[in-house]
Write a protein that holds these residues in place. Structure first.
Motif, PDB file in Angstrom:
ATOM      1  N   ILE A 168       5.879  -0.088  -4.616  1.00  0.00           N
ATOM      2  CA  ILE A 168       4.983   0.978  -5.084  1.00  0.00           C
ATOM      3  C   ILE A 168       3.555   0.720  -4.614  1.00  0.00           C
ATOM      4  CG2 ILE A 168       4.255   0.120  -7.364  1.00  0.00           C
ATOM      5  CD1 ILE A 168       4.842   2.906  -8.480  1.00  0.00           C
ATOM      6  N   ILE A 169       3.140  -0.529  -4.545  1.00  0.00           N
ATOM      7  CA  ILE A 169       1.803  -0.844  -4.043  1.00  0.00           C
ATOM      8  C   ILE A 169       1.687  -0.452  -2.573  1.00  0.00           C
ATOM      9  CG2 ILE A 169       0.229  -2.730  -3.462  1.00  0.00           C
ATOM     10  CD1 ILE A 169       0.113  -1.907  -6.395  1.00  0.00           C
ATOM     11  N   ARG A 170       2.711  -0.749  -1.768  1.00  0.00           N
ATOM     12  CA  ARG A 170       2.682  -0.339  -0.364  1.00  0.00           C
ATOM     13  C   ARG A 170       2.612   1.173  -0.236  1.00  0.00           C
ATOM     14  NH1 ARG A 170       6.503  -4.511   0.258  1.00  0.00           N
ATOM     15  NH2 ARG A 170       8.243  -3.018   0.205  1.00  0.00           N
ATOM     16  N   SER A 171       3.355   1.885  -1.085  1.00  0.00           N
ATOM     17  CA  SER A 171       3.340   3.344  -1.043  1.00  0.00           C
ATOM     18  C   SER A 171       1.965   3.898  -1.386  1.00  0.00           C
ATOM     19  CB  SER A 171       4.376   3.914  -2.009  1.00  0.00           C
ATOM     20  OG  SER A 171       5.692   3.604  -1.598  1.00  0.00           O
ATOM     21  N   ILE A 172       1.375   3.374  -2.445  1.00  0.00           N
ATOM     22  CA  ILE A 172       0.058   3.868  -2.875  1.00  0.00           C
ATOM     23  C   ILE A 172      -0.988   3.549  -1.818  1.00  0.00           C
ATOM     24  CG2 ILE A 172      -1.777   3.547  -4.576  1.00  0.00           C
ATOM     25  CD1 ILE A 172       0.475   3.115  -6.662  1.00  0.00           C
ATOM     26  N   ARG A 173      -0.965   2.331  -1.314  1.00  0.00           N
ATOM     27  CA  ARG A 173      -1.951   1.934  -0.307  1.00  0.00           C
ATOM     28  C   ARG A 173      -1.800   2.758   0.973  1.00  0.00           C
ATOM     29  NH1 ARG A 173      -0.959  -3.690   0.601  1.00  0.00           N
ATOM     30  NH2 ARG A 173      -2.787  -4.414  -0.532  1.00  0.00           N
ATOM     31  N   GLY A 174      -0.569   2.955   1.420  1.00  0.00           N
ATOM     32  CA  GLY A 174      -0.337   3.578   2.712  1.00  0.00           C
ATOM     33  C   GLY A 174      -0.364   5.090   2.714  1.00  0.00           C
ATOM     34  N   GLU A 175       0.056   5.712   1.600  1.00  0.00           N
ATOM     35  CA  GLU A 175       0.206   7.164   1.590  1.00  0.00           C
ATOM     36  C   GLU A 175      -0.802   7.893   0.706  1.00  0.00           C
ATOM     37  OE1 GLU A 175       2.054   8.435   3.732  1.00  0.00           O
ATOM     38  OE2 GLU A 175       3.274   6.703   4.285  1.00  0.00           O
ATOM     39  N   LEU A 176      -1.312   7.233  -0.332  1.00  0.00           N
ATOM     40  CA  LEU A 176      -2.187   7.923  -1.278  1.00  0.00           C
ATOM     41  C   LEU A 176      -3.650   7.538  -1.121  1.00  0.00           C
ATOM     42  CD1 LEU A 176       0.019   7.876  -4.503  1.00  0.00           C
ATOM     43  CD2 LEU A 176      -0.197   9.675  -2.766  1.00  0.00           C
ATOM     44  N   LEU A 177      -3.945   6.255  -1.027  1.00  0.00           N
ATOM     45  CA  LEU A 177      -5.342   5.851  -0.948  1.00  0.00           C
ATOM     46  C   LEU A 177      -5.965   6.180   0.403  1.00  0.00           C
ATOM     47  CD1 LEU A 177      -5.390   2.479  -2.911  1.00  0.00           C
ATOM     48  CD2 LEU A 177      -5.524   4.838  -3.751  1.00  0.00           C
ATOM     49  N   THR A 178      -5.161   6.651   1.336  1.00  0.00           N
ATOM     50  CA  THR A 178      -5.673   7.136   2.620  1.00  0.00           C
ATOM     51  C   THR A 178      -6.085   8.602   2.563  1.00  0.00           C
ATOM     52  OG1 THR A 178      -3.395   7.621   3.294  1.00  0.00           O
ATOM     53  CG2 THR A 178      -4.290   5.487   3.947  1.00  0.00           C
TER      54      THR A 178
END
Length: 210
Positions: A168-178
């Motif tokens: 979930i951290i990878r998802s948030i970092r890669g898809e949302l915080l961008t």
């Protein structure tokens, strides 16, 4: 300029998984105009959702993930309206726990674009809370619908079956915080937040490991 708007409904019921059951309030998001709409997460109360849709055409029922509190009313809303239920294939095992005799009508995949009332919603596959969790980014509305992937204050829960914290951290970092920092985050439960409001806390979430 888009003519679409975002409408918000809160429904109440239970969430059950891993032999536990909890009382929950869920956000149901309706995106569209006076003529056609899309429902994001048909939670708990098909009657309330149908009333909110009214006589507008329901283009799709989009499931951000397949936990029972987010998909429980989806088949009934579909039966009332004829709208297809859309779910990422990686959540089919979870879906079957709630609806063993009814399959979703279509898939969601990363990069797919859904359209309603002249507005595009881009599907972002964001596994972690569940394997097939997705978010929906509506650039023209300055919004992203995150289901249970990102909340005000941090990531969704990852302590139950089918979930994983590093994912979930990878998802948030890669898809949302961008996404643009001013993007409003419409969540599956509770209050809105923004990408800019959550971005500074990424390392804190990792250190806490929740």
């Amino acid at each position: 300029m888009t003519g679409a708007r975002i409408e918000h409904l809160v429904t109440s019921g239970t969430f059950s998984l891993d032999d536990g059951t909890w009382e929950v309030d869920n956000n149901v998001w309706i995106v569209g105009d006076d003529h056609e709409v899309m429902v994001i997460d048909a939670s708990h109360d098909a009657e309330a959702i149908a009333r909110a849709v009214g006589d507008r055409v329901l283009r799709a029922i989009v499931c951000t993930h397949a936990h029972d509190d987010h998909v429980g009313a989806a088949p009934e809303v579909a039966a009332r309206t004829g709208a297809p239920v859309l779910l990422h294939a990686d959540d089919h095992e979870l879906w079957k726990q709630t609806h063993p005799d009814r399959t979703p009508d279509g898939p969601l995949a990363h990069g797919h674009v859904l359209a309603v009332a002249g507005t595009e919603l881009v599907v972002l596959h964001t596994p972690g809370h569940t394997p097939g969790a997705v978010c929906l980014h509506a650039p023209a509305l300055g919004a992203v619908f995150t289901g249970d992937t990102l909340f005000q204050g941090g990531p969704g829960a990852t302590g139950r079956s089918f979930s994983d914290f590093p994912t979930i951290i990878r998802s948030i970092r890669g898809e949302l915080l961008t996404l643009p920092p001013e993007t409003i985050v419409h969540t599956g439960h509770g209050a809105d937040t923004s990408i800019g409001g959550e971005t500074p806390h990424l390392q804190d979430w990792i250190d806490r490991g929740h």
